[in-house]
Design a protein around this motif. Sequence first.
Motif, PDB file in Angstrom:
ATOM      1  N   SER A  17      -1.184  -4.939   6.820  1.00 41.99           N
ATOM      2  CA  SER A  17      -2.045  -5.427   5.823  1.00 41.99           C
ATOM      3  C   SER A  17      -1.899  -4.584   4.610  1.00 41.99           C
ATOM      4  CB  SER A  17      -3.294  -5.286   6.434  1.00 41.99           C
ATOM      5  OG  SER A  17      -3.858  -5.879   7.643  1.00 41.99           O
ATOM      6  N   ALA A  18      -1.170  -3.619   4.655  1.00 46.37           N
ATOM      7  CA  ALA A  18      -0.843  -2.792   3.718  1.00 46.37           C
ATOM      8  C   ALA A  18       0.090  -2.264   3.808  1.00 46.37           C
ATOM      9  CB  ALA A  18      -2.100  -1.750   3.036  1.00 46.37           C
ATOM     10  N   PHE A  19       0.826  -1.763   2.347  1.00 48.76           N
ATOM     11  CA  PHE A  19       2.163  -0.862   2.604  1.00 48.76           C
ATOM     12  C   PHE A  19       2.616  -0.022   1.198  1.00 48.76           C
ATOM     13  CE2 PHE A  19       3.434  -4.575   0.505  1.00 48.76           C
ATOM     14  CZ  PHE A  19       4.565  -4.255  -0.508  1.00 48.76           C
ATOM     15  N   GLY A  20       3.210   0.894   1.365  1.00 47.42           N
ATOM     16  CA  GLY A  20       3.711   1.655   0.152  1.00 47.42           C
ATOM     17  C   GLY A  20       5.208   1.826   0.253  1.00 47.42           C
ATOM     18  N   LEU A  21       5.782   2.159  -0.916  1.00 46.68           N
ATOM     19  CA  LEU A  21       7.014   2.385  -1.000  1.00 46.68           C
ATOM     20  C   LEU A  21       7.329   3.830  -1.437  1.00 46.68           C
ATOM     21  CD1 LEU A  21       8.668  -0.588  -2.728  1.00 46.68           C
ATOM     22  CD2 LEU A  21       9.030  -0.029  -0.402  1.00 46.68           C
ATOM     23  N   ALA A  22       8.566   4.603  -1.088  1.00 43.11           N
ATOM     24  CA  ALA A  22       8.995   5.870  -1.575  1.00 43.11           C
ATOM     25  C   ALA A  22      10.506   5.916  -1.479  1.00 43.11           C
ATOM     26  CB  ALA A  22       8.297   6.819  -0.489  1.00 43.11           C
ATOM     27  N   HIS A  23      10.979   6.383  -2.369  1.00 47.29           N
ATOM     28  CA  HIS A  23      12.421   6.829  -2.564  1.00 47.29           C
ATOM     29  C   HIS A  23      12.658   8.173  -2.859  1.00 47.29           C
ATOM     30  CE1 HIS A  23      12.041   5.589  -6.573  1.00 47.29           C
ATOM     31  NE2 HIS A  23      13.455   6.151  -6.894  1.00 47.29           N
ATOM     32  N   ASN A  24      13.717   8.599  -2.583  1.00 50.15           N
ATOM     33  CA  ASN A  24      14.131  10.063  -3.232  1.00 50.15           C
ATOM     34  C   ASN A  24      15.040  10.162  -4.408  1.00 50.15           C
ATOM     35  OD1 ASN A  24      16.155   8.840  -1.235  1.00 50.15           O
ATOM     36  ND2 ASN A  24      16.997  11.123  -1.009  1.00 50.15           N
ATOM     37  N   HIS A  25      15.018  11.276  -5.009  1.00 48.18           N
ATOM     38  CA  HIS A  25      15.960  11.394  -6.157  1.00 48.18           C
ATOM     39  C   HIS A  25      16.530  12.862  -5.696  1.00 48.18           C
ATOM     40  CE1 HIS A  25      14.416   9.108  -9.614  1.00 48.18           C
ATOM     41  NE2 HIS A  25      14.813   8.253  -8.617  1.00 48.18           N
ATOM     42  N   ALA A  29       3.216  -8.796  -3.391  1.00 43.55           N
ATOM     43  CA  ALA A  29       2.383  -8.321  -2.368  1.00 43.55           C
ATOM     44  C   ALA A  29       1.048  -9.135  -2.395  1.00 43.55           C
ATOM     45  CB  ALA A  29       2.149  -7.122  -2.412  1.00 43.55           C
ATOM     46  N   GLY A  30       0.561  -9.344  -3.502  1.00 42.22           N
ATOM     47  CA  GLY A  30      -0.950  -9.957  -3.834  1.00 42.22           C
ATOM     48  C   GLY A  30      -0.835 -11.416  -3.544  1.00 42.22           C
ATOM     49  N   LEU A  31       0.365 -12.070  -3.848  1.00 42.81           N
ATOM     50  CA  LEU A  31       0.418 -13.445  -3.532  1.00 42.81           C
ATOM     51  C   LEU A  31       0.521 -13.722  -2.097  1.00 42.81           C
ATOM     52  CD1 LEU A  31       3.428 -14.445  -5.923  1.00 42.81           C
ATOM     53  CD2 LEU A  31       0.990 -15.128  -6.444  1.00 42.81           C
ATOM     54  N   VAL A  32       0.860 -13.040  -1.204  1.00 43.60           N
ATOM     55  CA  VAL A  32       0.928 -13.166   0.384  1.00 43.60           C
ATOM     56  C   VAL A  32      -0.272 -12.556   1.084  1.00 43.60           C
ATOM     57  CG1 VAL A  32       3.419 -13.604   0.322  1.00 43.60           C
ATOM     58  CG2 VAL A  32       2.519 -11.305   0.723  1.00 43.60           C
ATOM     59  N   GLY A  33      -1.368 -11.691   0.149  1.00 44.38           N
ATOM     60  CA  GLY A  33      -2.330 -11.093   0.925  1.00 44.38           C
ATOM     61  C   GLY A  33      -2.207  -9.795   1.369  1.00 44.38           C
ATOM     62  N   LEU A  34      -0.970  -8.988   0.885  1.00 41.66           N
ATOM     63  CA  LEU A  34      -0.958  -7.915   1.082  1.00 41.66           C
ATOM     64  C   LEU A  34      -1.340  -6.763   0.098  1.00 41.66           C
ATOM     65  CD1 LEU A  34       2.576  -7.952   2.806  1.00 41.66           C
ATOM     66  CD2 LEU A  34       0.591  -7.631   4.122  1.00 41.66           C
TER      67      LEU A  34
END
Length: 232
Positions: A175-183, A205-210
Motif C-alpha cells: 500500500s506504500a513504498f519507498g525508493l533508495a539508491h547508492n552513490h 503513485a498517487g494516481l493508483v492509490g499508493l
Amino acid sequence: MRLKDLPTHERPRERALASGVEALADRELLALLLGSGVPGSDAVDLAGQLIARHGGLYDLARAAPAELVAHAGIGPAKAARVCAAFHLGRRASRPPPARRAVASTAALAAVAAPHLRGLRTERVVVIVCDGGGTVLRAGPFSPATGDGASDGASSDGSPLSVRELLAHVLRCGGSAFGLAHNHPDGNLEPSRADRQVTHRVQEAAGLVGLRFLDHVIVTEKSWRRVEPGQGS
C-alpha cells in the motif's frame, strides 16, 4: 612451513574449534576460506599477502572474483569462496523485513542501507510496505531498458520504468513504498535526474492509490533525502 606441520594448537582450524573464531587473526580467518597455500607460502601467508595487496579487509571485501584471481595462488574456487563469504556476511547483517517498520525517512534509509553499502556500482532498491508501514519486501529493483516504456531515468542515466515499479509494488501487495539508491563515490548530492524521478514516482503513485514514502541516497557512511523536482 605447511599448516599441517605446525603444532596442532597453532593451526587456525583447530584454534577456531577450541577457542572460537574470535581468537583468530584476520589472515587466519581468511586462511580457513582459502584452504591451502602455494609452494613457498602456506594458507596463512597467502591470506596475509591477499589482505595486504588490497589494503585491508574493507577493500578486500568489495573486490570482484576477477580481481582476486589476478593474485598468484588464488584460483577461481578460492576467489569464489572468499567473495561468497564476504557477501554472506553482508546478507546476514540485514534484519528480516517483517521485523522492520518504516515510520520516517531515517527508517527507510536504515532498511535500504544493507542492500546498498559495499557496492561499487549504483543500484536501485524498493521497499514495499503495508498500510501500517510494516516492510513486506525490500530488495533491488531492475529497471526496464531501452523498450520505450521508461518514464524517467535512474541516477546513473539508465531508464527507470515508473509503471513497472508501481506494478511491482502492487504485485507484492503493498500500500506504500519507498525508493533508495547508492552513490558509490560517497557524494550525497542528488542529481537533476534523481529529483525528476522522485517527482514522477510521487505523482504516479498517487494516481493508483499508493503512498510514496520517500526517496533516499545512501553512501557508505550516511544518507540523504531526495527532494522531488520538475526541472528539465
